[in-house]
Motif scaffolding. Structure first.
Motif, PDB file in Angstrom:
ATOM      1  N   THR A 129       0.882  -1.669   0.163  1.00 14.80           N
ATOM      2  CA  THR A 129      -0.216  -0.467  -0.002  1.00 14.80           C
ATOM      3  C   THR A 129       1.101   1.053   0.337  1.00 14.80           C
ATOM      4  O   THR A 129       1.646   1.453   0.752  1.00 14.80           O
ATOM      5  CB  THR A 129      -0.920  -0.152   1.000  1.00 14.80           C
ATOM      6  OG1 THR A 129      -1.413  -0.680   1.101  1.00 14.80           O
ATOM      7  CG2 THR A 129      -1.560   1.136   1.325  1.00 14.80           C
ATOM      8  N   TYR A 154      -7.431   2.766   5.969  1.00 16.98           N
ATOM      9  CA  TYR A 154      -8.930   2.850   5.566  1.00 16.98           C
ATOM     10  C   TYR A 154      -9.774   2.345   4.425  1.00 16.98           C
ATOM     11  O   TYR A 154      -8.982   3.746   3.340  1.00 16.98           O
ATOM     12  CB  TYR A 154      -9.295   4.684   5.724  1.00 16.98           C
ATOM     13  CG  TYR A 154      -8.795   5.095   7.594  1.00 16.98           C
ATOM     14  CD1 TYR A 154      -9.768   4.719   8.688  1.00 16.98           C
ATOM     15  CD2 TYR A 154      -7.987   5.598   7.849  1.00 16.98           C
ATOM     16  CE1 TYR A 154      -9.089   5.487  10.444  1.00 16.98           C
ATOM     17  CE2 TYR A 154      -7.409   5.704   9.340  1.00 16.98           C
ATOM     18  CZ  TYR A 154      -7.995   5.360  10.081  1.00 16.98           C
ATOM     19  OH  TYR A 154      -8.175   5.727  11.798  1.00 16.98           O
ATOM     20  N   GLU A 155     -10.525   2.085   4.570  1.00 15.67           N
ATOM     21  CA  GLU A 155     -11.367   1.886   3.054  1.00 15.67           C
ATOM     22  C   GLU A 155     -12.187   2.171   2.918  1.00 15.67           C
ATOM     23  O   GLU A 155     -13.327   2.984   4.091  1.00 15.67           O
ATOM     24  CB  GLU A 155     -11.234   0.084   2.857  1.00 15.67           C
ATOM     25  CG  GLU A 155     -10.923  -0.780   3.385  1.00 15.67           C
ATOM     26  CD  GLU A 155      -9.724  -1.815   2.089  1.00 15.67           C
ATOM     27  OE1 GLU A 155     -10.322  -0.243   1.036  1.00 15.67           O
ATOM     28  OE2 GLU A 155      -8.227  -1.952   2.657  1.00 15.67           O
ATOM     29  N   GLY A 156     -12.922   2.665   2.073  1.00 15.66           N
ATOM     30  CA  GLY A 156     -14.188   3.697   1.306  1.00 15.66           C
ATOM     31  C   GLY A 156     -14.123   4.977   2.107  1.00 15.66           C
ATOM     32  O   GLY A 156     -15.358   5.527   2.404  1.00 15.66           O
ATOM     33  N   ASP A 193      -4.288   5.976  -1.283  1.00 15.35           N
ATOM     34  CA  ASP A 193      -3.517   4.752  -2.109  1.00 15.35           C
ATOM     35  C   ASP A 193      -2.967   4.962  -3.291  1.00 15.35           C
ATOM     36  O   ASP A 193      -4.421   4.848  -4.015  1.00 15.35           O
ATOM     37  CB  ASP A 193      -3.751   3.139  -1.549  1.00 15.35           C
ATOM     38  CG  ASP A 193      -2.984   2.255  -2.060  1.00 15.35           C
ATOM     39  OD1 ASP A 193      -1.846   2.052  -2.963  1.00 15.35           O
ATOM     40  OD2 ASP A 193      -4.122   0.871  -2.406  1.00 15.35           O
ATOM     41  N   ASP A 246      -5.669   2.505  -5.464  1.00 14.52           N
ATOM     42  CA  ASP A 246      -7.684   2.966  -4.764  1.00 14.52           C
ATOM     43  C   ASP A 246      -7.681   3.859  -4.526  1.00 14.52           C
ATOM     44  O   ASP A 246      -7.248   3.880  -3.125  1.00 14.52           O
ATOM     45  CB  ASP A 246      -7.667   1.800  -4.016  1.00 14.52           C
ATOM     46  CG  ASP A 246      -9.222   1.326  -3.928  1.00 14.52           C
ATOM     47  OD1 ASP A 246      -9.654   2.811  -4.364  1.00 14.52           O
ATOM     48  OD2 ASP A 246      -8.745   0.348  -3.296  1.00 14.52           O
ATOM     49  N   SER A 262      -9.967   5.381  -3.175  1.00  7.82           N
ATOM     50  CA  SER A 262     -10.544   4.993  -1.740  1.00  7.82           C
ATOM     51  C   SER A 262     -10.100   4.541  -0.573  1.00  7.82           C
ATOM     52  O   SER A 262     -10.716   4.260   0.359  1.00  7.82           O
ATOM     53  CB  SER A 262     -12.408   3.896  -2.308  1.00  7.82           C
ATOM     54  OG  SER A 262     -11.503   2.849  -2.315  1.00  7.82           O
ATOM     55  N   ARG A 263      -8.908   4.371  -0.809  1.00 10.96           N
ATOM     56  CA  ARG A 263      -8.086   3.728   0.692  1.00 10.96           C
ATOM     57  C   ARG A 263      -7.178   4.581   0.875  1.00 10.96           C
ATOM     58  O   ARG A 263      -6.502   5.199  -0.071  1.00 10.96           O
ATOM     59  CB  ARG A 263      -7.432   2.281  -0.256  1.00 10.96           C
ATOM     60  CG  ARG A 263      -7.109   1.674   1.005  1.00 10.96           C
ATOM     61  CD  ARG A 263      -5.620   0.622   0.509  1.00 10.96           C
ATOM     62  NE  ARG A 263      -6.738  -0.158   0.487  1.00 10.96           N
ATOM     63  CZ  ARG A 263      -6.405  -1.405  -0.842  1.00 10.96           C
ATOM     64  NH1 ARG A 263      -5.537  -0.344  -1.937  1.00 10.96           N
ATOM     65  NH2 ARG A 263      -7.720  -2.147  -0.878  1.00 10.96           N
ATOM     66  N   ASN A 274     -15.637   3.506   8.155  1.00 14.88           N
ATOM     67  CA  ASN A 274     -15.168   2.016   8.623  1.00 14.88           C
ATOM     68  C   ASN A 274     -14.111   2.669   9.324  1.00 14.88           C
ATOM     69  O   ASN A 274     -12.881   3.096   9.194  1.00 14.88           O
ATOM     70  CB  ASN A 274     -15.191   0.842   7.056  1.00 14.88           C
ATOM     71  CG  ASN A 274     -16.476   0.641   6.518  1.00 14.88           C
ATOM     72  OD1 ASN A 274     -17.703   1.335   6.899  1.00 14.88           O
ATOM     73  ND2 ASN A 274     -15.561   0.967   4.977  1.00 14.88           N
ATOM     74  N   THR A 316      -7.989  -0.418   9.338  1.00 14.39           N
ATOM     75  CA  THR A 316      -6.816  -2.274   9.687  1.00 14.39           C
ATOM     76  C   THR A 316      -5.910  -1.334   9.976  1.00 14.39           C
ATOM     77  O   THR A 316      -5.604  -0.176   9.727  1.00 14.39           O
ATOM     78  CB  THR A 316      -6.539  -2.986   7.946  1.00 14.39           C
ATOM     79  OG1 THR A 316      -8.031  -3.884   7.528  1.00 14.39           O
ATOM     80  CG2 THR A 316      -5.892  -4.450   8.646  1.00 14.39           C
TER      81      THR A 316
END
Length: 202
Positions: free
Chosen positions: A87, A114-116, A149, A152, A154-155, A187, A190
């Motif tokens: 990442t 963080y996702e989304g 990232d 992505d 959204s990450r 959310n 991780t």
């Protein structure tokens, strides 16, 4: 700045064997790379071997990436036969205080992914106003790097460095609470965290 986080899944138990090889072989290669700023590696408390590399910019990081991959394949294939989960991205916010030039167990690292996450133009001002000041003003603060990232949008990721686990955990709890309350990230992140086994700076 450009940050890359590499996770070698379920390889934390091998860190003892990795440290001398990486410290004596790989760290000197990194230090000779143009744009190198910092590196640390740690066994995460959830069982992974994790490394963080920091370069001045993306072009420098990409040039070093090939060397990184080649060195690992040539020297650590017996311990790390599979490629890591990576990442990374250019930092949107960063701050450093008293990073050690060399050493092993001198810092505690927290990596949050963080996702989304919403659009950067909406998220960045909130992170700058609420999260950045909380982290950099916390007791024992040593370093902070926040990025989206590049694979992505959204990450988002953040790497925090503290002097002790206690200070790192207290800051992490405050940050996660702020992210939730301000709806910066929908959310829970991780989280990978652990005491550094290797630390190197330019």
């Amino acid at each position: 700045m450009y940050v890359a986080v590499r996770k070698y899944a379920e390889k934390a138990a091998l860190m003892g064997g990795l440290v001398p090889r990486v410290s004596d072989g790989f760290v000197p290669v990194l230090r000779r790379a143009a744009g190198f700023k910092g590196y640390c590696a740690f066994p995460s408390e959830d069982g992974h071997a994790v490394s963080v590399t920091i370069f001045a910019d993306r072009p420098s990081a990409m040039l070093a990436e090939d060397r990184h991959r080649e060195w690992v394949v040539s020297n650590l294939r017996d311990l790390l036969p599979n490629p890591p989960e990576v990442t990374g991205g250019e930092t949107l916010l960063h701050e450093v205080s008293k990073i050690q030039r060399n050493g092993g167990s001198g810092m505690f690292v927290t990596v949050r992914v963080y996702e989304g996450v919403g659009p950067r133009e909406e998220v960045l001002p909130l992170v700058r106003e609420h999260v950045f000041l909380t982290i950099t003003g916390a007791p024992g603060f040593r370093g902070y790097y926040a990025f989206f990232d590049e694979q992505d949008a959204s990450r988002a990721g953040a790497v925090s460095l503290f002097d002790t686990r206690q200070n790192a955990m207290q800051a992490n709890e405050r940050v996660v609470s702020i992210m939730r309350e301000r709806r910066i990230a929908p959310n829970p992140p991780t989280v990978m965290l652990g005491q550094t086994a290797i630390v190197a700076a330019a």
